[in-house]
Design a protein around this motif. Structure first.
Motif, PDB file in Angstrom:
ATOM      1  N   GLY A   1      44.687  53.101  34.798  1.00  0.00           N
ATOM      2  CA  GLY A   1      44.849  51.954  35.638  1.00  0.00           C
ATOM      3  C   GLY A   1      43.572  51.154  35.757  1.00  0.00           C
ATOM      4  N   GLU A   2      43.667  50.102  36.509  1.00  0.00           N
ATOM      5  CA  GLU A   2      42.524  49.228  36.732  1.00  0.00           C
ATOM      6  C   GLU A   2      41.594  49.823  37.780  1.00  0.00           C
ATOM      7  OE1 GLU A   2      43.453  45.119  37.399  1.00  0.00           O
ATOM      8  OE2 GLU A   2      45.259  45.277  36.179  1.00  0.00           O
ATOM      9  N   GLU A   3      40.330  49.396  37.720  1.00  0.00           N
ATOM     10  CA  GLU A   3      39.351  49.851  38.692  1.00  0.00           C
ATOM     11  C   GLU A   3      39.694  49.259  40.060  1.00  0.00           C
ATOM     12  OE1 GLU A   3      34.667  49.202  39.335  1.00  0.00           O
ATOM     13  OE2 GLU A   3      35.307  49.750  37.312  1.00  0.00           O
ATOM     14  N   TYR A   4      39.531  50.040  41.101  1.00  0.00           N
ATOM     15  CA  TYR A   4      39.867  49.637  42.463  1.00  0.00           C
ATOM     16  C   TYR A   4      38.607  49.194  43.191  1.00  0.00           C
ATOM     17  CZ  TYR A   4      41.517  50.070  47.270  1.00  0.00           C
ATOM     18  OH  TYR A   4      41.835  49.842  48.575  1.00  0.00           O
ATOM     19  N   ASP A   5      38.597  47.970  43.681  1.00  0.00           N
ATOM     20  CA  ASP A   5      37.474  47.431  44.439  1.00  0.00           C
ATOM     21  C   ASP A   5      37.907  47.300  45.895  1.00  0.00           C
ATOM     22  OD1 ASP A   5      35.403  46.023  45.575  1.00  0.00           O
ATOM     23  OD2 ASP A   5      35.389  44.432  44.083  1.00  0.00           O
ATOM     24  N   ALA A   6      37.533  48.289  46.694  1.00  0.00           N
ATOM     25  CA  ALA A   6      37.999  48.345  48.087  1.00  0.00           C
ATOM     26  C   ALA A   6      37.577  47.122  48.886  1.00  0.00           C
ATOM     27  CB  ALA A   6      37.489  49.618  48.759  1.00  0.00           C
ATOM     28  N   SER A   7      36.349  46.646  48.712  1.00  0.00           N
ATOM     29  CA  SER A   7      35.916  45.500  49.511  1.00  0.00           C
ATOM     30  C   SER A   7      36.690  44.235  49.137  1.00  0.00           C
ATOM     31  CB  SER A   7      34.405  45.274  49.389  1.00  0.00           C
ATOM     32  OG  SER A   7      34.050  44.908  48.083  1.00  0.00           O
ATOM     33  N   PRO A  67      40.156  39.795  41.910  1.00  0.00           N
ATOM     34  CA  PRO A  67      39.195  40.260  42.911  1.00  0.00           C
ATOM     35  C   PRO A  67      37.768  39.755  42.684  1.00  0.00           C
ATOM     36  CG  PRO A  67      40.634  42.053  42.254  1.00  0.00           C
ATOM     37  CD  PRO A  67      40.939  40.893  41.339  1.00  0.00           C
ATOM     38  N   CYS A  68      37.351  39.640  41.433  1.00  0.00           N
ATOM     39  CA  CYS A  68      35.983  39.180  41.148  1.00  0.00           C
ATOM     40  C   CYS A  68      35.786  37.713  41.505  1.00  0.00           C
ATOM     41  CB  CYS A  68      35.625  39.439  39.688  1.00  0.00           C
ATOM     42  SG  CYS A  68      36.650  38.538  38.506  1.00  0.00           S
ATOM     43  N   ASP A  69      36.867  36.950  41.674  1.00  0.00           N
ATOM     44  CA  ASP A  69      36.782  35.534  42.023  1.00  0.00           C
ATOM     45  C   ASP A  69      36.795  35.280  43.532  1.00  0.00           C
ATOM     46  OD1 ASP A  69      36.725  34.869  39.335  1.00  0.00           O
ATOM     47  OD2 ASP A  69      38.898  34.569  39.229  1.00  0.00           O
ATOM     48  N   ARG A  70      37.063  36.329  44.314  1.00  0.00           N
ATOM     49  CA  ARG A  70      37.132  36.173  45.778  1.00  0.00           C
ATOM     50  C   ARG A  70      35.734  36.100  46.378  1.00  0.00           C
ATOM     51  NH1 ARG A  70      41.297  41.065  46.085  1.00  0.00           N
ATOM     52  NH2 ARG A  70      42.886  40.028  44.849  1.00  0.00           N
ATOM     53  N   ILE A  71      35.628  35.381  47.486  1.00  0.00           N
ATOM     54  CA  ILE A  71      34.382  35.334  48.240  1.00  0.00           C
ATOM     55  C   ILE A  71      34.045  36.757  48.675  1.00  0.00           C
ATOM     56  CG2 ILE A  71      35.555  34.864  50.440  1.00  0.00           C
ATOM     57  CD1 ILE A  71      33.201  33.013  51.165  1.00  0.00           C
TER      58      ILE A  71
END
Length: 124
Positions: A1-7, A67-71
């Motif tokens: 699966g994809e990496e999970y970025d909790a923040s 997620p990488c595009d979010r503030i």
């Protein structure tokens, strides 16, 4: 699966909550679950016409599909929409986390920094 970025997931959740708080509606709610899921996956929601452009901009920077595009969490407090809020409107706080040690039967408390409680004034 994809990496999970909790923040990044936390930021997304804050965006959904912010949208609901300022509009009274969920950003992706539609007639049925299938339509709602499609809107979430396509990241399509209506701009709120009863709030400022700055508020809509913050929501837009939060509710991004990738997620990488979010503030980032640390940049949310620096956003222009939050710059004119009087300091007494919000207060820094910390969340207490408790772990239970079976050997010593004691509770160990740890605090996390940079968490905030908000009281959103009606003019926002």
């Amino acid at each position: 699966g994809e990496e999970y970025d909790a923040s990044a997931v936390d930021v997304w959740s804050m965006g959904v909550i912010l949208y609901k708080l300022v509009s009274g509606e969920a950003p992706f709610a539609h007639a049925n679950d299938s339509e709602t899921l499609t809107m979430i996956m396509d990241c399509k929601y209506d701009k709120i016409d009863t709030v400022s452009d700055e508020c809509n901009d913050l929501i837009d920077q939060i509710l991004r599909r990738e997620p990488c595009d979010r503030i980032k969490i640390n940049d949310i407090m620096k956003h222009p929409w939050l710059q004119n809020i009087p300091k007494e409107t919000y207060e820094p706080c910390s969340a207490k986390h408790r772990t239970y040690s079976k050997k010593k039967f004691e509770i160990i408390e740890r605090s996390r920094k940079n968490l905030w409680l908000f009281k959103i004034p009606s003019q926002y």
